[in-house]
Design a protein around this motif. Structure first.
Motif, PDB file in Angstrom:
ATOM      1  N   GLN A 188      80.309  -6.344  26.844  1.00  0.00           N
ATOM      2  CA  GLN A 188      79.452  -5.164  27.022  1.00  0.00           C
ATOM      3  C   GLN A 188      80.260  -3.868  26.841  1.00  0.00           C
ATOM      4  OE1 GLN A 188      76.391  -4.351  27.419  1.00  0.00           O
ATOM      5  NE2 GLN A 188      76.150  -2.660  28.867  1.00  0.00           N
ATOM      6  N   LEU A 189      81.470  -3.831  27.428  1.00  0.00           N
ATOM      7  CA  LEU A 189      82.311  -2.634  27.278  1.00  0.00           C
ATOM      8  C   LEU A 189      82.641  -2.392  25.807  1.00  0.00           C
ATOM      9  CD1 LEU A 189      84.866  -3.023  30.247  1.00  0.00           C
ATOM     10  CD2 LEU A 189      83.151  -1.222  29.992  1.00  0.00           C
ATOM     11  N   TYR A 190      82.960  -3.467  25.081  1.00  0.00           N
ATOM     12  CA  TYR A 190      83.309  -3.320  23.661  1.00  0.00           C
ATOM     13  C   TYR A 190      82.087  -2.914  22.837  1.00  0.00           C
ATOM     14  CZ  TYR A 190      88.219  -4.647  23.691  1.00  0.00           C
ATOM     15  OH  TYR A 190      89.587  -4.630  23.879  1.00  0.00           O
ATOM     16  N   ARG A 191      80.911  -3.479  23.198  1.00  0.00           N
ATOM     17  CA  ARG A 191      79.692  -3.161  22.443  1.00  0.00           C
ATOM     18  C   ARG A 191      79.330  -1.679  22.632  1.00  0.00           C
ATOM     19  NH1 ARG A 191      74.434  -3.718  22.973  1.00  0.00           N
ATOM     20  NH2 ARG A 191      74.632  -4.132  25.193  1.00  0.00           N
ATOM     21  N   LEU A 192      79.363  -1.227  23.868  1.00  0.00           N
ATOM     22  CA  LEU A 192      79.055   0.184  24.124  1.00  0.00           C
ATOM     23  C   LEU A 192      80.094   1.096  23.470  1.00  0.00           C
ATOM     24  CD1 LEU A 192      77.762   0.513  27.794  1.00  0.00           C
ATOM     25  CD2 LEU A 192      76.475   0.355  25.676  1.00  0.00           C
ATOM     26  N   GLY A 193      81.358   0.668  23.530  1.00  0.00           N
ATOM     27  CA  GLY A 193      82.432   1.445  22.888  1.00  0.00           C
ATOM     28  C   GLY A 193      82.146   1.610  21.405  1.00  0.00           C
ATOM     29  N   GLU A 194      81.716   0.528  20.770  1.00  0.00           N
ATOM     30  CA  GLU A 194      81.447   0.584  19.326  1.00  0.00           C
ATOM     31  C   GLU A 194      80.234   1.470  19.036  1.00  0.00           C
ATOM     32  OE1 GLU A 194      82.943   0.522  16.109  1.00  0.00           O
ATOM     33  OE2 GLU A 194      84.093  -0.350  17.753  1.00  0.00           O
ATOM     34  N   LEU A 195      79.198   1.350  19.888  1.00  0.00           N
ATOM     35  CA  LEU A 195      77.992   2.189  19.713  1.00  0.00           C
ATOM     36  C   LEU A 195      78.349   3.664  19.776  1.00  0.00           C
ATOM     37  CD1 LEU A 195      75.061   0.761  21.908  1.00  0.00           C
ATOM     38  CD2 LEU A 195      75.125   1.062  19.418  1.00  0.00           C
ATOM     39  N   LEU A 196      79.159   4.020  20.775  1.00  0.00           N
ATOM     40  CA  LEU A 196      79.525   5.419  20.971  1.00  0.00           C
ATOM     41  C   LEU A 196      80.439   5.890  19.829  1.00  0.00           C
ATOM     42  CD1 LEU A 196      79.434   7.948  22.778  1.00  0.00           C
ATOM     43  CD2 LEU A 196      81.368   7.019  24.058  1.00  0.00           C
ATOM     44  N   ARG A 197      81.423   5.064  19.497  1.00  0.00           N
ATOM     45  CA  ARG A 197      82.395   5.437  18.452  1.00  0.00           C
ATOM     46  C   ARG A 197      81.680   5.653  17.122  1.00  0.00           C
ATOM     47  NH1 ARG A 197      85.256   1.333  19.450  1.00  0.00           N
ATOM     48  NH2 ARG A 197      86.655   2.258  20.955  1.00  0.00           N
ATOM     49  N   GLU A 198      80.847   4.691  16.756  1.00  0.00           N
ATOM     50  CA  GLU A 198      80.151   4.747  15.479  1.00  0.00           C
ATOM     51  C   GLU A 198      79.127   5.884  15.490  1.00  0.00           C
ATOM     52  OE1 GLU A 198      81.495   3.220  13.001  1.00  0.00           O
ATOM     53  OE2 GLU A 198      79.873   4.161  11.858  1.00  0.00           O
ATOM     54  N   GLY A 199      78.450   6.037  16.633  1.00  0.00           N
ATOM     55  CA  GLY A 199      77.439   7.098  16.755  1.00  0.00           C
ATOM     56  C   GLY A 199      78.065   8.477  16.614  1.00  0.00           C
ATOM     57  N   LEU A 200      79.221   8.664  17.253  1.00  0.00           N
ATOM     58  CA  LEU A 200      79.900   9.956  17.140  1.00  0.00           C
ATOM     59  C   LEU A 200      80.365  10.174  15.706  1.00  0.00           C
ATOM     60  CD1 LEU A 200      82.038   9.958  20.432  1.00  0.00           C
ATOM     61  CD2 LEU A 200      80.112  11.461  19.923  1.00  0.00           C
ATOM     62  N   ARG A 201      80.918   9.113  15.108  1.00  0.00           N
ATOM     63  CA  ARG A 201      81.410   9.239  13.731  1.00  0.00           C
ATOM     64  C   ARG A 201      80.282   9.735  12.823  1.00  0.00           C
ATOM     65  NH1 ARG A 201      85.392   5.745  12.124  1.00  0.00           N
ATOM     66  NH2 ARG A 201      84.487   4.065  13.362  1.00  0.00           N
ATOM     67  N   GLN A 202      79.114   9.080  12.918  1.00  0.00           N
ATOM     68  CA  GLN A 202      77.993   9.445  12.039  1.00  0.00           C
ATOM     69  C   GLN A 202      77.557  10.892  12.262  1.00  0.00           C
ATOM     70  OE1 GLN A 202      74.987   6.570  12.928  1.00  0.00           O
ATOM     71  NE2 GLN A 202      76.165   4.877  12.030  1.00  0.00           N
ATOM     72  N   ARG A 203      77.580  11.312  13.519  1.00  0.00           N
ATOM     73  CA  ARG A 203      77.120  12.679  13.802  1.00  0.00           C
ATOM     74  C   ARG A 203      78.106  13.737  13.300  1.00  0.00           C
ATOM     75  NH1 ARG A 203      74.600   8.950  16.080  1.00  0.00           N
ATOM     76  NH2 ARG A 203      72.410   9.236  16.598  1.00  0.00           N
ATOM     77  N   PHE A 204      79.393  13.437  13.362  1.00  0.00           N
ATOM     78  CA  PHE A 204      80.368  14.391  12.788  1.00  0.00           C
ATOM     79  C   PHE A 204      80.218  14.445  11.263  1.00  0.00           C
ATOM     80  CE2 PHE A 204      82.914  13.658  16.803  1.00  0.00           C
ATOM     81  CZ  PHE A 204      82.809  14.965  17.261  1.00  0.00           C
ATOM     82  N   VAL A 205      79.997  13.287  10.657  1.00  0.00           N
ATOM     83  CA  VAL A 205      79.813  13.264   9.193  1.00  0.00           C
ATOM     84  C   VAL A 205      78.601  14.117   8.819  1.00  0.00           C
ATOM     85  CG1 VAL A 205      79.145  11.777   7.239  1.00  0.00           C
ATOM     86  CG2 VAL A 205      80.931  11.008   8.823  1.00  0.00           C
ATOM     87  N   LYS A 206      77.496  13.883   9.538  1.00  0.00           N
ATOM     88  CA  LYS A 206      76.253  14.617   9.242  1.00  0.00           C
ATOM     89  C   LYS A 206      76.452  16.125   9.383  1.00  0.00           C
ATOM     90  CE  LYS A 206      71.390  14.511  10.551  1.00  0.00           C
ATOM     91  NZ  LYS A 206      70.481  14.114  11.621  1.00  0.00           N
ATOM     92  N   ALA A 207      77.286  16.511  10.358  1.00  0.00           N
ATOM     93  CA  ALA A 207      77.510  17.944  10.600  1.00  0.00           C
ATOM     94  C   ALA A 207      78.589  18.509   9.671  1.00  0.00           C
ATOM     95  CB  ALA A 207      77.912  18.158  12.050  1.00  0.00           C
ATOM     96  N   GLY A 208      79.189  17.654   8.852  1.00  0.00           N
ATOM     97  CA  GLY A 208      80.228  18.123   7.931  1.00  0.00           C
ATOM     98  C   GLY A 208      81.523  18.504   8.634  1.00  0.00           C
ATOM     99  N   ILE A 209      81.779  17.879   9.793  1.00  0.00           N
ATOM    100  CA  ILE A 209      83.016  18.176  10.540  1.00  0.00           C
ATOM    101  C   ILE A 209      83.987  17.012  10.355  1.00  0.00           C
ATOM    102  CG2 ILE A 209      83.996  18.527  12.854  1.00  0.00           C
ATOM    103  CD1 ILE A 209      81.350  19.797  13.666  1.00  0.00           C
ATOM    104  N   PRO A 210      85.153  17.281   9.753  1.00  0.00           N
ATOM    105  CA  PRO A 210      86.103  16.189   9.555  1.00  0.00           C
ATOM    106  C   PRO A 210      86.584  15.639  10.897  1.00  0.00           C
ATOM    107  CG  PRO A 210      86.799  18.175   8.385  1.00  0.00           C
ATOM    108  CD  PRO A 210      85.664  18.569   9.274  1.00  0.00           C
ATOM    109  N   ALA A 211      86.438  14.344  11.082  1.00  0.00           N
ATOM    110  CA  ALA A 211      86.818  13.746  12.370  1.00  0.00           C
ATOM    111  C   ALA A 211      87.297  12.320  12.149  1.00  0.00           C
ATOM    112  CB  ALA A 211      85.627  13.738  13.317  1.00  0.00           C
ATOM    113  N   LEU A 212      88.218  11.895  12.985  1.00  0.00           N
ATOM    114  CA  LEU A 212      88.610  10.490  13.018  1.00  0.00           C
ATOM    115  C   LEU A 212      88.193   9.931  14.367  1.00  0.00           C
ATOM    116  CD1 LEU A 212      92.190  10.275  11.453  1.00  0.00           C
ATOM    117  CD2 LEU A 212      90.045   9.388  10.515  1.00  0.00           C
ATOM    118  N   LEU A 213      87.526   8.797  14.346  1.00  0.00           N
ATOM    119  CA  LEU A 213      87.125   8.141  15.586  1.00  0.00           C
ATOM    120  C   LEU A 213      87.991   6.906  15.764  1.00  0.00           C
ATOM    121  CD1 LEU A 213      84.824   9.197  17.415  1.00  0.00           C
ATOM    122  CD2 LEU A 213      84.725  10.088  15.105  1.00  0.00           C
ATOM    123  N   GLY A 214      88.615   6.831  16.926  1.00  0.00           N
ATOM    124  CA  GLY A 214      89.546   5.716  17.132  1.00  0.00           C
ATOM    125  C   GLY A 214      89.462   5.160  18.524  1.00  0.00           C
ATOM    126  N   GLY A 215      90.581   4.616  18.974  1.00  0.00           N
ATOM    127  CA  GLY A 215      90.615   3.917  20.255  1.00  0.00           C
ATOM    128  C   GLY A 215      90.201   2.475  20.070  1.00  0.00           C
TER     129      GLY A 215
END
Ligand SMILES: Cc1ncc(COP(=O)(O)O)c(C=O)c1O
Length: 433
Positions: A331-358
């Motif tokens: 569950q911790l890994y699944r939520l981590g992936e949801l948040l990581r991927e969700g943030l990544r997509q939102r930065f891309v959409k906003a045109g803000i260069p970002a790296l999502l890690g951890g």
């Protein structure tokens, strides 16, 4: 969101608490240090009555969320039975047994109160074994605030010196320069540099101390072969490999990062995550190292070590994690992936260069146009100003995160929490930072 009472309390506390806080790390909270009155599960409430989804989690300890039931009950029960015995009790042995079962390198255990103490304990053992002085630490890593280790945690690039031979930079006035004279600061994730160092000075090196994932600076993962290479170098040269698992311990898995990455150190340190917010830490290790303490050759002490209250919290936490490991970690890994991927997509959409890690429940957002992050010097070039604006606006939207870009998830967080968070991030980014 009104922060009126927090502001009033901050002014009042500044009259009596130096800087208005009890740890300098808290000065970094945005828009300013806030005052809280309660926490439950994934939520925390400030003195103005504002509720936040909390991704700070006490800077890591609240792996089961705020005030988890099994821990609260175990501590309540112990409170009636005594607070400090300054003697042995059954539960400390039971907890040590659980650590020995769960952690690959753990054959013997000693308890302390804070992460800083546990690291200092490990280094004393390492230095004693072959009577060597030098300890290698990596630039950008944080192992506590004691003089001899609080070195090069966040140097500016102007201060940092040569890449392969960084300056030891003292972050605080009052630290004497020779506190670091037995410390070698090195760049992380570069095995060539480490091999060269060991060729030149291997006989002098007592220990290599490292966070197995660089959680305090970009949550940068070890490159394939790096931890394995450190393992080999330390074994060949008789140095101790010490993993500082104060953050990764119990978080990346029941056996911590050493289990997740498949590299077993000689000793390791634990604190955040082991006792759900109570002040418990541990140094664990192979018998050949830890028996220097067993045999009384290395002294380890502390009035509050393994007091029954923190041990009750530790035992309840680790038992819970062990008994529920098949559900909690996925569950911790699944939520981590949801948040990581969700943030990544939102930065891309906003045109803000970002790296999502951890990894797993440690999610890291770094605003940078770098293709990848390998070490502290890559990470330090990120866009702190823009990210700080995001963190501040998130406070207004009821989401509390760490200013350096780390987001911790607990077993109390839900998919709904993550969905709300991502909606708020998207709304903020669409308005522009
Ligand atoms: C990796 C690591 N080691 C050691 C410490 C020091 O722990 P404490 O603050 O409990 O002394 C910290 C604290 O943030 C940490 O992140």
């Amino acid at each position: 969101m009104a922060l009126t009472k927090s502001v009033e309390w901050l002014k009042r506390s500044q009259q009596v608490l130096a800087g208005g806080v009890s740890s300098d790390v808290r000065r970094a909270e945005l828009p300013h240090p806030l005052f809280f009155q309660s926490g439950k599960g994934s939520r925390i409430v400030d003195v103005d009555g504002n509720e936040y989804i909390d991704y700070v989690l006490g800077q890591g300890p609240l792996l089961l969320g705020h005030s988890p039931r099994p821990v609260v009950e175990a501590v309540h029960e112990q409170l009636e039975k005594g607070l400090v015995y300054a003697a042995q009790h059954e539960a400390e042995t039971e907890l040590a047994e659980l650590l020995v079962q769960a952690i690959p390198c753990a054959e013997k255990v000693r308890f302390n109160s804070t992460g800083s103490e546990a690291v200092v304990s490990a280094l004393r053992v390492a230095r004693a074994r072959h009577n060597r002085k030098l300890v290698v630490k990596f630039e950008g890593q944080w192992h506590g605030w004691y003089d001899s280790l609080f070195v090069s945690t966040a140097p500016t690039l102007d201060q940092a010196g040569a890449y392969d031979h960084p300056n030891p930079v003292m972050p605080s006035r009052g630290q004497v320069q020779n506190a670091a004279e037995n410390l070698l600061v090195m760049p992380w994730n570069d095995l060539d540099v480490m091999e060269k160092l060991f060729r030149q000075r291997g006989i002098e090196i007592a220990a290599v101390l490292t966070e197995p994932m660089m959680c305090n600076a970009g949550s940068i993962a070890p490159l394939p072969g790096f931890l394995e290479g450190l393992r080999k170098l330390c074994s060949e040269h008789g140095a101790a490999l010490i993993f500082d698992e104060v953050i990764t311990g119990f978080r990346l898995g029941l056996g911590g990062a050493q289990e997740a990455f498949g590299v077993t150190p000689d000793m390791a340190t634990y604190a955040k995550g082991i006792a759900s917010g109570f002040t418990l830490s541990a140094v664990v290790g192979k018998a050949e190292w830890m028996d220097l303490i067993s045999e009384g050759k290395v002294v380890h002490a502390g009035t509050y070590n393994s007091n029954p209250v923190v041990i009750a919290a530790g035992l309840a936490t680790v038992r819970y994690l062990k008994e529920n490991q098949d559900t909690v970690y996925p569950q911790l890994y699944r939520l981590g992936e949801l948040l990581r991927e969700g943030l990544r997509q939102r930065f891309v959409k906003a045109g803000i260069p970002a790296l999502l890690g951890g990894q797993g429940p440690v999610v890291q957002a770094s605003l940078t146009d770098a293709a990848t992050l390998r070490n502290y010097r890559d990470w330090v070039r990120r866009d702190v100003a823009t990210y700080s604006k995001l963190v501040t606006r998130l406070v207004d939207a009821g989401v509390r995160t760490i200013t350096r870009g780390t987001w911790y998830l607990s077993s109390a967080h839900t998919e709904e929490d993550v969905a709300i968070t991502l909606r708020e991030v998207e709304a903020i980014l669409s308005r522009g930072l």
